[in-house]
Design an enzyme around this catalytic site. Structure first.
Site, PDB file in Angstrom:
ATOM      1  N   ASP A 159       0.845  -1.198   0.000  1.00  0.00           N
ATOM      2  CA  ASP A 159       0.000   0.000   0.000  1.00  0.00           C
ATOM      3  C   ASP A 159       0.884   1.253   0.000  1.00  0.00           C
ATOM      4  O   ASP A 159       0.604   2.227  -0.691  1.00  0.00           O
ATOM      5  CB  ASP A 159      -0.922  -0.018   1.221  1.00  0.00           C
ATOM      6  CG  ASP A 159      -1.666  -1.335   1.322  1.00  0.00           C
ATOM      7  OD1 ASP A 159      -2.432  -1.651   0.405  1.00  0.00           O
ATOM      8  OD2 ASP A 159      -1.448  -2.080   2.300  1.00  0.00           O
ATOM      9  N   HIS A 187      -4.521  -3.515   6.627  1.00  0.00           N
ATOM     10  CA  HIS A 187      -4.323  -3.753   5.194  1.00  0.00           C
ATOM     11  C   HIS A 187      -5.674  -4.210   4.632  1.00  0.00           C
ATOM     12  O   HIS A 187      -5.931  -5.392   4.427  1.00  0.00           O
ATOM     13  CB  HIS A 187      -3.253  -4.815   4.947  1.00  0.00           C
ATOM     14  CG  HIS A 187      -3.228  -5.263   3.515  1.00  0.00           C
ATOM     15  ND1 HIS A 187      -2.827  -4.449   2.487  1.00  0.00           N
ATOM     16  CD2 HIS A 187      -3.615  -6.418   2.938  1.00  0.00           C
ATOM     17  CE1 HIS A 187      -2.961  -5.098   1.345  1.00  0.00           C
ATOM     18  NE2 HIS A 187      -3.442  -6.291   1.585  1.00  0.00           N
TER      19      HIS A 187
HETATM   20  N1  LIG Z   1      -0.514  -7.840   2.536  1.00  0.00           N
HETATM   21  C1  LIG Z   1      -0.576  -7.575   1.250  1.00  0.00           C
HETATM   22  O1  LIG Z   1      -0.304  -6.454   0.814  1.00  0.00           O
HETATM   23  C2  LIG Z   1      -0.973  -8.619   0.239  1.00  0.00           C
HETATM   24  C3  LIG Z   1      -0.872  -8.337  -1.124  1.00  0.00           C
HETATM   25  C4  LIG Z   1      -1.215  -9.312  -2.050  1.00  0.00           C
HETATM   26  C5  LIG Z   1      -1.682 -10.551  -1.621  1.00  0.00           C
HETATM   27  N2  LIG Z   1      -1.781 -10.778  -0.278  1.00  0.00           N
HETATM   28  C6  LIG Z   1      -2.233 -12.085   0.219  1.00  0.00           C
HETATM   29  O2  LIG Z   1      -1.168 -13.021   0.090  1.00  0.00           O
HETATM   30  C7  LIG Z   1      -1.682 -14.338   0.074  1.00  0.00           C
HETATM   31  C8  LIG Z   1      -1.043 -15.164  -1.015  1.00  0.00           C
HETATM   32  O3  LIG Z   1      -1.346 -14.642  -2.276  1.00  0.00           O
HETATM   33  P1  LIG Z   1      -0.970 -15.442  -3.612  1.00  0.00           P
HETATM   34  O4  LIG Z   1      -1.432 -14.578  -4.725  1.00  0.00           O
HETATM   35  O5  LIG Z   1       0.430 -15.900  -3.581  1.00  0.00           O
HETATM   36  O6  LIG Z   1      -1.957 -16.685  -3.463  1.00  0.00           O
HETATM   37  P2  LIG Z   1      -1.881 -18.120  -4.161  1.00  0.00           P
HETATM   38  O7  LIG Z   1      -3.237 -18.700  -3.986  1.00  0.00           O
HETATM   39  O8  LIG Z   1      -1.270 -18.042  -5.523  1.00  0.00           O
HETATM   40  O9  LIG Z   1      -0.847 -18.908  -3.239  1.00  0.00           O
HETATM   41  C9  LIG Z   1      -1.120 -19.196  -1.901  1.00  0.00           C
HETATM   42  C10 LIG Z   1      -0.362 -20.460  -1.564  1.00  0.00           C
HETATM   43  O10 LIG Z   1      -0.500 -20.656  -0.164  1.00  0.00           O
HETATM   44  C11 LIG Z   1      -0.622 -22.043   0.039  1.00  0.00           C
HETATM   45  N3  LIG Z   1      -1.152 -22.326   1.374  1.00  0.00           N
HETATM   46  C12 LIG Z   1      -2.456 -22.345   1.782  1.00  0.00           C
HETATM   47  N4  LIG Z   1      -2.516 -22.718   3.075  1.00  0.00           N
HETATM   48  C13 LIG Z   1      -1.252 -22.941   3.481  1.00  0.00           C
HETATM   49  C14 LIG Z   1      -0.681 -23.369   4.712  1.00  0.00           C
HETATM   50  N5  LIG Z   1      -1.451 -23.669   5.758  1.00  0.00           N
HETATM   51  N6  LIG Z   1       0.654 -23.491   4.782  1.00  0.00           N
HETATM   52  C15 LIG Z   1       1.446 -23.219   3.721  1.00  0.00           C
HETATM   53  N7  LIG Z   1       0.951 -22.828   2.524  1.00  0.00           N
HETATM   54  C16 LIG Z   1      -0.370 -22.680   2.411  1.00  0.00           C
HETATM   55  C17 LIG Z   1      -1.510 -22.515  -1.100  1.00  0.00           C
HETATM   56  O11 LIG Z   1      -1.440 -23.901  -1.291  1.00  0.00           O
HETATM   57  C18 LIG Z   1      -0.907 -21.716  -2.254  1.00  0.00           C
HETATM   58  O12 LIG Z   1       0.154 -22.414  -2.865  1.00  0.00           O
HETATM   59  C19 LIG Z   1      -3.202 -14.171  -0.047  1.00  0.00           C
HETATM   60  O13 LIG Z   1      -3.778 -14.298   1.242  1.00  0.00           O
HETATM   61  C20 LIG Z   1      -3.358 -12.747  -0.539  1.00  0.00           C
HETATM   62  O14 LIG Z   1      -4.611 -12.203  -0.169  1.00  0.00           O
HETATM   63  C21 LIG Z   1      -1.428  -9.847   0.645  1.00  0.00           C
END
Ligand SMILES: NC(=O)c1ccc[n+]([C@@H]2O[C@H](COP(=O)([O-])OP(=O)(O)OC[C@H]3O[C@@H](n4cnc5c(N)ncnc54)[C@H](O)[C@@H]3O)[C@@H](O)[C@H]2O)c1
Length: 337
Positions: A159, A187
């Site tokens: 952000d 966030h």
């Molecule tokens: N804070 C921020 O600014 C911000 C920005 C973008 C995305 N995000 C968040 O980041 C996260 C990941 O995003 P992404 O695009 O990589 O998602 P994605 O779905 O491509 O990947 C997520 C991965 O996490 C794995 N996973 C699920 N549960 C798990 C566990 N208990 N232990 C280990 N791995 C596990 C899944 O199998 C998957 O491979 C999401 O929650 C998204 O909302 C946060």
């Protein structure tokens, strides 16, 4: 050369990790003289994908990368790690209520907190990226009582980077000349992007962002909304959520935590609130922080106008609600034991 340090990335088979792992392994976070052992943690159905990521990391032939350990066992994933990027989380699926999402994630971050507590280094720096990031970090820290609370943080750097980029664009300067743009609170769409304390350099002179823009309706309106809704705009256009920019922000966050901030400059991090700026205590709230010797300190004494105060109140209330919902899920699961 230094001894290798162990770094874990969870959600290592996902799309953010795909960019993040490469950036870390190139030395962009811990330095180009710091060898690394990367732990890649995901869930069992993703074990095959993890193997592919390991192959690609090996094929990058990166000099700093000494070993890659893929695993689906949190106790192996967190073993002796110095830094943890908690990216993996349960995504929101169609028809899922906010409470269901929170409930699934609370359970994940409880298990990971317990594993960190048991096997990670006691000075591990934990960055939670997986959403709802602030509340996930709160839960994780609560289940890792042997690790100081200051070592848990949530990412609002994406952000901040989005806000900084908007300001740079508006002023027609490079992003590297803009600093001290703040993200307050959660966030989520209640976050408050604040350019009032922002500075920028032009012709070697430092100036105030808000004075140079001199357009209160923009700074309180379009600017705030663009940043708050940027994640949704990226999804609408890309049909997938922000990944490259999220990975870059995670690197920036950990880089500054590890290496410190420049004098007079601050960055935003979700950290345990001490009640500064009338925020609620005992939630993970994003504040401007300065970092020295790997320790962050909330920047004190910034003047907030009534508009900013009302925005901080709103996002603080949302964080309290999220925290209370998370605690009720944990209480309910404890009483089901
Ligand atoms: N804070 C921020 O600014 C911000 C920005 C973008 C995305 N995000 C968040 O980041 C996260 C990941 O995003 P992404 O695009 O990589 O998602 P994605 O779905 O491509 O990947 C997520 C991965 O996490 C794995 N996973 C699920 N549960 C798990 C566990 N208990 N232990 C280990 N791995 C596990 C899944 O199998 C998957 O491979 C999401 O929650 C998204 O909302 C946060």
């Amino acid at each position: 050369m230094a001894e290798p340090i162990r770094i874990v990335v969870t959600g290592a088979a996902g799309q953010i990790a795909y960019s993040l792992l490469y950036m870390i392994a190139r030395g962009e976070v811990f330095g180009i003289d710091q060898p690394l052992i990367l732990h890649l943690l995901d869930i069992p159905p993703m074990a095959g994908v993890l193997e592919g990521v390991v192959m690609e990391l090996n094929d990058c032939a990166l000099p700093l990368l000494r070993e890659v350990i893929p695993t689906t066992d949190p106790n192996m994933g967190f073993k002796d790690v110095s830094a943890a990027f908690l990216v993996g989380a349960m995504p929101r699926k169609e028809g899922m209520e906010r409470k269901d999402l929170l409930s699934a994630n609370v359970k994940i971050f409880k298990v990971q907190g317990q594993a960190l507590d048991k096997v990670a280094k006691k000075d591990v720096k934990v960055l939670v990226v997986g959403n709802p990031a602030n509340t996930n970090a709160f839960v994780c820290a609560n289940y890792a009582p042997s690790i100081p609370r200051e070592n848990f943080s949530a990412m609002t750097r994406l952000d901040q980077n989005r806000a900084t980029a908007q300001i740079a664009l508006k002023l027609g300067v490079s992003v590297s000349n803009v600093s001290n743009i703040i993200i307050w609170g959660n966030h989520s769409s209640t976050q408050y992007p604040d350019a009032d304390h922002g500075k920028f350099f032009i012709e070697e002179t430092q100036k105030s962002v808000s004075r140079a823009i001199n357009d209160e309706s923009y700074l309180r309106g379009a600017f705030v909304e663009t940043v708050q809704k940027r994640g949704a705009s990226v999804i609408a256009a890309r049909k997938m959520s922000s990944a490259m920019s999220a990975a870059k922000a995670a690197c920036d966050h950990m880089h500054d935590w590890w290496n410190g901030t420049a004098p007079g400059q601050f960055v935003s991090m979700g950290v345990f609130s001490d009640g500064s700026y009338n925020s609620p205590k005992n939630v993970i709230f994003s504040f401007p922080v300065e970092i020295n010797n790997k320790k962050w300190k909330i920047v004190e004494g910034l003047t907030l106008n009534d508009f900013a105060k009302s925005k901080l109140k709103l996002t603080g209330e949302e964080l309290q609600e999220e925290r209370n919902e998370a605690l009720s899920v944990l209480d309910a699961s404890a009483s089901n034991l």
